[in-house]
Design an enzyme around this catalytic site. Structure first.
Site, PDB file in Angstrom:
ATOM      1  N   VAL A 279       0.854  -1.563   0.213  1.00  0.00           N
ATOM      2  CA  VAL A 279       0.445  -0.420   0.147  1.00  0.00           C
ATOM      3  C   VAL A 279       1.071   1.170  -0.321  1.00  0.00           C
ATOM      4  O   VAL A 279       0.597   2.391  -0.200  1.00  0.00           O
ATOM      5  CB  VAL A 279      -1.099   0.215   1.181  1.00  0.00           C
ATOM      6  CG1 VAL A 279      -1.611   1.772   1.486  1.00  0.00           C
ATOM      7  CG2 VAL A 279      -2.033  -1.273   0.656  1.00  0.00           C
ATOM      8  N   ALA A 280       2.537   1.068   1.012  1.00  0.00           N
ATOM      9  CA  ALA A 280       3.068   2.744   0.374  1.00  0.00           C
ATOM     10  C   ALA A 280       3.368   2.807  -0.072  1.00  0.00           C
ATOM     11  O   ALA A 280       3.711   3.966  -0.863  1.00  0.00           O
ATOM     12  CB  ALA A 280       3.944   2.020   2.185  1.00  0.00           C
ATOM     13  N   ILE A 282       2.130   2.118  -3.171  1.00  0.00           N
ATOM     14  CA  ILE A 282       1.169   2.753  -4.760  1.00  0.00           C
ATOM     15  C   ILE A 282       0.979   3.516  -4.066  1.00  0.00           C
ATOM     16  O   ILE A 282       0.320   4.131  -3.318  1.00  0.00           O
ATOM     17  CB  ILE A 282       0.377   1.479  -4.854  1.00  0.00           C
ATOM     18  CG1 ILE A 282       1.301   0.137  -5.093  1.00  0.00           C
ATOM     19  CG2 ILE A 282      -0.149   2.139  -5.640  1.00  0.00           C
ATOM     20  CD1 ILE A 282       0.060  -0.957  -4.846  1.00  0.00           C
ATOM     21  N   GLU A 284      -1.950   5.899  -4.352  1.00  0.00           N
ATOM     22  CA  GLU A 284      -3.093   5.301  -4.527  1.00  0.00           C
ATOM     23  C   GLU A 284      -4.159   6.761  -5.309  1.00  0.00           C
ATOM     24  O   GLU A 284      -4.816   6.313  -6.066  1.00  0.00           O
ATOM     25  CB  GLU A 284      -4.514   5.185  -3.404  1.00  0.00           C
ATOM     26  CG  GLU A 284      -4.279   3.979  -2.437  1.00  0.00           C
ATOM     27  CD  GLU A 284      -2.931   3.401  -2.344  1.00  0.00           C
ATOM     28  OE1 GLU A 284      -2.617   2.172  -2.054  1.00  0.00           O
ATOM     29  OE2 GLU A 284      -2.033   4.627  -1.867  1.00  0.00           O
ATOM     30  N   ASP A 326      -3.182  25.359 -41.345  1.00  0.00           N
ATOM     31  CA  ASP A 326      -4.205  25.709 -42.734  1.00  0.00           C
ATOM     32  C   ASP A 326      -4.067  26.997 -42.595  1.00  0.00           C
ATOM     33  O   ASP A 326      -4.116  27.872 -42.042  1.00  0.00           O
ATOM     34  CB  ASP A 326      -5.660  24.940 -42.509  1.00  0.00           C
ATOM     35  CG  ASP A 326      -5.800  24.592 -43.940  1.00  0.00           C
ATOM     36  OD1 ASP A 326      -5.573  24.518 -44.736  1.00  0.00           O
ATOM     37  OD2 ASP A 326      -7.125  25.241 -43.932  1.00  0.00           O
ATOM     38  N   ASP A 613     -10.114  23.646 -40.950  1.00  0.00           N
ATOM     39  CA  ASP A 613     -11.185  23.377 -40.689  1.00  0.00           C
ATOM     40  C   ASP A 613     -12.441  22.842 -41.789  1.00  0.00           C
ATOM     41  O   ASP A 613     -13.673  22.647 -41.424  1.00  0.00           O
ATOM     42  CB  ASP A 613     -11.929  24.965 -41.245  1.00  0.00           C
ATOM     43  CG  ASP A 613     -11.027  25.719 -42.288  1.00  0.00           C
ATOM     44  OD1 ASP A 613     -10.376  25.017 -42.447  1.00  0.00           O
ATOM     45  OD2 ASP A 613     -10.969  27.126 -42.522  1.00  0.00           O
ATOM     46  N   ASP A 617      -9.365  18.491 -44.052  1.00  0.00           N
ATOM     47  CA  ASP A 617      -8.088  18.241 -43.069  1.00  0.00           C
ATOM     48  C   ASP A 617      -8.264  17.659 -41.690  1.00  0.00           C
ATOM     49  O   ASP A 617      -7.418  17.532 -41.263  1.00  0.00           O
ATOM     50  CB  ASP A 617      -8.318  19.701 -42.374  1.00  0.00           C
ATOM     51  CG  ASP A 617      -7.841  20.719 -42.756  1.00  0.00           C
ATOM     52  OD1 ASP A 617      -6.577  21.145 -44.635  1.00  0.00           O
ATOM     53  OD2 ASP A 617      -8.349  22.056 -43.189  1.00  0.00           O
ATOM     54  N   ASN A 707      -2.437   8.517   1.904  1.00  0.00           N
ATOM     55  CA  ASN A 707      -2.122   8.546   0.581  1.00  0.00           C
ATOM     56  C   ASN A 707      -3.425   9.297  -0.215  1.00  0.00           C
ATOM     57  O   ASN A 707      -3.618   9.780  -0.979  1.00  0.00           O
ATOM     58  CB  ASN A 707      -1.898   6.760   0.220  1.00  0.00           C
ATOM     59  CG  ASN A 707      -0.718   6.607  -0.586  1.00  0.00           C
ATOM     60  OD1 ASN A 707       0.447   6.873   0.917  1.00  0.00           O
ATOM     61  ND2 ASN A 707      -0.398   5.230  -0.221  1.00  0.00           N
ATOM     62  N   ASP A 711      -2.320  13.117   1.246  1.00  0.00           N
ATOM     63  CA  ASP A 711      -1.175  13.603  -0.059  1.00  0.00           C
ATOM     64  C   ASP A 711      -2.522  14.441  -0.785  1.00  0.00           C
ATOM     65  O   ASP A 711      -1.838  14.942  -2.199  1.00  0.00           O
ATOM     66  CB  ASP A 711      -0.853  12.428  -0.762  1.00  0.00           C
ATOM     67  CG  ASP A 711       0.435  11.431   0.822  1.00  0.00           C
ATOM     68  OD1 ASP A 711       0.559  12.351   1.730  1.00  0.00           O
ATOM     69  OD2 ASP A 711       0.851  10.627   0.084  1.00  0.00           O
TER      70      ASP A 711
END
Length: 888
Positions: A279-280, A282, A284, A326, A613, A617, A707, A711
């Site tokens: 878990v640490a 990743i 999340e 163009d 346009d 194109d 997390n 964070d």
């Protein structure tokens, strides 16, 4: 190759008599053979399939793994939170992409519903979907062309093909022409008419040679149907990061079990610790934060007239180093404008703005003849008719010669329409004492039928010297890529026949007109060049016209930097790709050429933006890294194929959008590096405790809280940091550049190690208060809870303070401005309040296994939390000193 065959050969090959047309039975048979005359699209993706497509991402897999793991250890609330993050992430992507694939539908809508055809010997109107090859089509002004047609009859026929060729002036058509060259560009096929173009003048008949997907517009639809789903640099980067983190998490778990076996520790306890570490490892919140930052960036960009359809496109903008634009309507104003006029020995430039100007006598006669010899209208800023004639009527309007007033005062009583052989048009109008012929057209043809000239209000015989003067001015104007038209007149006492009109005229003068560049574009091109971006012009227009505009805007310096579509065809793909960097202007190009140009630039590792346009194109917009469509003049097709739409059709907005894109990428990088520093801190603290046989300082739930909650707020606030003012003075970012380039990786490691070490220090001080050391056995649960609370607070608050130093890699927080990002200050305050709440609110404290700290310990954890911020600011001082030395 119908354009290279005679009318008779085409009719014979298609087995049809033009006077009778196909029989109803034959048409029915051919309809079964060739199918309906409508464009086919891909089956549409359902919302469900779009949703699951969003989940095909390594970081999402890692998140789902974390959710399963947390559910297995009984932490259902955390599992639910992670799954909500996954769903939110996918939903944001689906909403953006659901709007995207409308291109083919728009193409289908563009194809016309009704057409005039001759069948069974009579002319009838039918649904254009029922048209088959061999049908005889009747064309008149104002009608859309329902299929690709080889003309068999034409009378002064002009067709507006800008959607296919990009040319603003209607093309003159002649059924009698035959083009031997198999590589004749679309714009030069004068004996053909193409599906979805518009007849603006004259009439004609033709035989259908291509329907549905076999038409030029059908070829474009096929190109659009090809799936081009390349990942953007950021997506690639995040996928690599996700994979790395996923493998890191698995690797750490395996390593812990190996260590546990060696240390003969409780395997179930080690399993929980392994989950803590997984878990640490990743972050999340990362996919959600990146999606949110991009979405907020998109909102900001819409305020500067750039609507982004696909989120990752924002970040790609920051890497763009080639802008293929163009010409018509993007770099120019898409309206023919008279810029110079000439009466004998009197050349004048027309002011760029304003009206109510005074003209001299000869000049007045010149403008009067042009306005009376035009069918276009212009009132209250709205115009109808041929763009060239509109320009002449506007010229008169600016010099107080109003079209409506002139036409009512000098009523038209006869005319000789324009045709491409004479290149002239004449009208007969009433005058005060009789009638006057007004003629306009090619100046050399006018000089051939004139015997006098108007000089200072007097009619004088036209000499050879005068002719040379007129032709010299016309030649100079042509060299400046101006379209030249002359005017002449003659007075008569009676109404005369059309054949008598164009004889013994008095030449007045001539005008030069051009589709002028947008006023603000030149500055934007200068800014783009200083930012390391190369602007390139791609157009269906003629080479000289294109180069003249390109020189004026600063895109090209000479004619050598231009190439035509026909010249591209003569080069092999390898040769063209090798020479691509020598060119700045591509003229007379077809849709296939545009795609080829984009691919050649991309083959050199460039990140290419293509603007346009027209329908023509759309394929190149789809092939480019960033396809930019015009919101006002753009067709639905080009908008559907693009990644970004400019609501003001302004080239300048692209440069603004690139600046915004660079800042957004820089902000995402700050967020990611910040999150990784925090995660590294968590890994350091947990891994060190396992390695040295210490109690684990943080529980999985505590890590998840940090997390997903603590964070996330600073990371989002960093994502919307105010932009760096100097960002357009730097070169474009190399898309292959690592996320950790320019010392970012070192900063992440230093920050992570500091945060992890200080977390362990807080845990140690917590244990020491109760007389235990890190290596002590049988530590009571309440002592562990107190020490973990200290570690938990230090980890969370040190990360919050550390976010302040992440705003700029070298400038101090005071140089950047401590309060210049109010969202970040707010995020830190909220984070600290939430942290205090988790410890103080009883049911939260028991859920997260934490307890209240003493006042002295609060002081200690705050001092420890500020250390990473202070250390990083000291490192920046040395970095600035080094930079200064390097620049001296």
């Amino acid at each position: 190759m119908w354009f290279s065959k005679s009318k008779e050969d085409v009719l014979r090959e298609l087995d049809v008599n033009p006077d009778v047309g196909l029989s109803s039975e034959e048409a029915k048979t051919r309809l079964e053979k060739y199918g309906e005359n409508k464009l086919k699209g891909k089956p549409k993706k359902s919302i469900i399939s779009l949703f699951f497509a969003q989940l095909k991402d390594m970081l999402i897999y890692v998140l789902m793994g974390a959710a399963v793991i947390t559910a297995l250890i009984g932490e259902y609330v955390d599992a639910l939170i992670i799954l909500m993050v996954v769903v939110l992430n996918a939903a944001i992507g689906v909403i953006q992409e659901y709007k995207a694939e409308k291109a083919i539908e728009a193409l289908q809508k563009m194809t016309t519903p009704k057409a005039l055809i001759r069948r069974d010997g009579e002319v009838r109107e039918i649904n254009s979907e029922e048209i088959v090859p061999g049908d005889i089509i009747v064309i008149d002004a104002g009608r859309f062309i329902p299929a690709d047609i080889r003309l068999i009859e034409s009378a002064n026929l002009q067709i507006e093909e800008s959607a296919l060729t990009g040319e603003s002036v209607p093309s003159e058509k002649d059924a009698g022409d035959i083009h031997e060259d198999p590589k004749t560009p679309i714009g030069d096929k004068t004996n053909m008419a193409f599906m979805s173009t518009l007849a603006t003048y004259g009439r004609g008949e033709g035989v259908v040679v291509g329907t549905a997907m076999e038409t030029e517009i059908g070829k474009i639809a096929k190109i659009l149907d090809e799936d081009i789903e390349e990942m953007t640099p950021l997506q690639k980067r995040l996928e690599e990061l996700g994979k790395t983190l996923g493998y890191l998490a698995i690797g750490i778990c395996v390593l812990i079990f190996v260590i546990a076996l060696f240390q003969k520790r409780d395997l179930f306890e080690m399993f929980l610790t392994a989950i803590s570490l997984a878990v640490a490892a990743i972050p999340e919140g990362l996919p959600a934060i990146v999606a949110i930052v991009l979405a907020l960036g998109v909102t900001r960009m819409s305020k500067i007239n750039a609507i982004v359809k696909k989120l990752p496109a924002v970040e790609t903008l920051g890497s763009v180093n080639i802008i293929c634009s163009d010409k018509t309507g993007t770099l120019t104003q898409n309206k023919m404008t008279v810029v110079k006029f000439y009466t004998l020995d009197n050349l004048k430039e027309v002011p760029t703005e304003g009206k109510g100007f005074e003209a001299q006598k000869d000049e007045k006669e010149l403008m009067k003849s042009f306005v009376l010899c035009s069918d276009a209208t212009y009132e209250n800023g709205q115009s109808t008719g041929d763009p060239t004639e509109v320009a002449l009527v506007i010229l008169g309007d600016r010099y107080n010669l109003d079209r409506r007033t002139l036409h009512s005062e000098y009523k038209r009583v006869g005319e000789k329409p324009f045709d491409s052989d004479r290149k002239l048009m004449s009208t007969l109008n009433e005058e005060e004492h009789g009638y006057r012929v007004h003629t306009k057209g090619a100046i050399d043809n006018i000089l051939k039928i004139s015997k006098n000239a108007l000089v200072n209000g007097e009619i004088v015989p036209l000499t050879e010297e005068m002719k040379k003067k007129f032709l010299k001015v016309a030649e100079d104007m042509s060299d400046d890529a101006l379209r030249v038209l002359g005017a002449a007149y003659k007075d008569t006492t009676d109404i005369i026949e059309a054949d008598e009109m164009e004889k013994d005229l008095t030449v007045i003068g001539l005008v030069g007109m051009i589709d002028p560049p947008r006023l603000e574009v030149k500055d934007s091109i200068t800014e783009a060049k200083s930012a390391g971006i190369t602007p390139v012009m791609i157009t269906g227009d003629h080479k000289n016209t294109a180069v003249a505009i390109a020189k004026e805007l600063g895109i090209a310096a000479s004619l050598d930097q231009s190439i035509t579509g026909a010249e591209i065809d003569e080069l092999s793909d390898e040769e063209f790709s090798r020479k691509i960097n020598d060119y700045r202007v591509f003229a007379r190009v077809s849709p296939e050429h545009k795609v080829k140009i984009v691919k050649a630039y991309k083959a050199h590792g460039n990140i290419v933006s293509m603007t346009g346009d027209g329908v023509n194109d759309a394929p190149s917009l789809k092939n480019a890294d960033i396809g930019v469509a015009m919101g006002i003049t753009g067709t639905d097709v080009s908008k559907g194929a693009s990644d970004m739409i400019l609501t003001d059709d302004n080239f300048t907005t692209i440069v603004r959008a690139i600046e915004e894109g660079r800042n957004i990428y820089s902000n995402i990088k700050k967020s990611v590096i910040f999150l990784l520093s925090c995660n590294l801190g968590e890994i350091v603290s947990v891994f060190a405790s396992v390695l040295f046989f210490w109690p684990v300082p943080l529980l999985p739930t505590q890590l998840l809280w940090i997390n997903l909650i603590t964070d996330t707020l600073p990371a989002i606030a960093l994502g919307i940091d105010p932009g760096d003012k100097d960002v357009m003075k730097k070169k474009p970012r190399d898309p292959k550049e690592s996320f950790f380039a320019h010392g970012a990786g070192v900063r992440a490691v230093v920050g992570g190690v500091l945060i992890g070490t200080l977390t362990l220090a807080a845990f140690y001080f917590g244990l020491r208060e109760y007389g235990y050391s890190l290596g002590a056995q049988n530590i009571p649960e309440n002592v562990l809870t107190y020490a973990r609370t200290m570690a938990f607070v230090v980890l969370a608050t040190s990360q919050l303070f550390y976010s302040l130093t992440m705003r700029n890699p070298s400038k101090s927080i005071l140089q950047v401005g401590l309060l210049s990002n109010k969202y970040l200050v707010g995020a830190i305050i909220i984070g600290i309040i939430l942290q205090i709440g988790v410890i103080s609110v009883p049911f939260l404290a028991s859920a997260f296994k934490v307890q209240q700290l003493s006042l002295g310990d609060w002081d200690l954890v705050m001092i420890l939390s500020l250390i990473p911020l202070i250390v990083n600011e000291i490192i920046k001082i040395f970095m600035r000193m080094q930079e200064k030395k390097a620049n001296e």
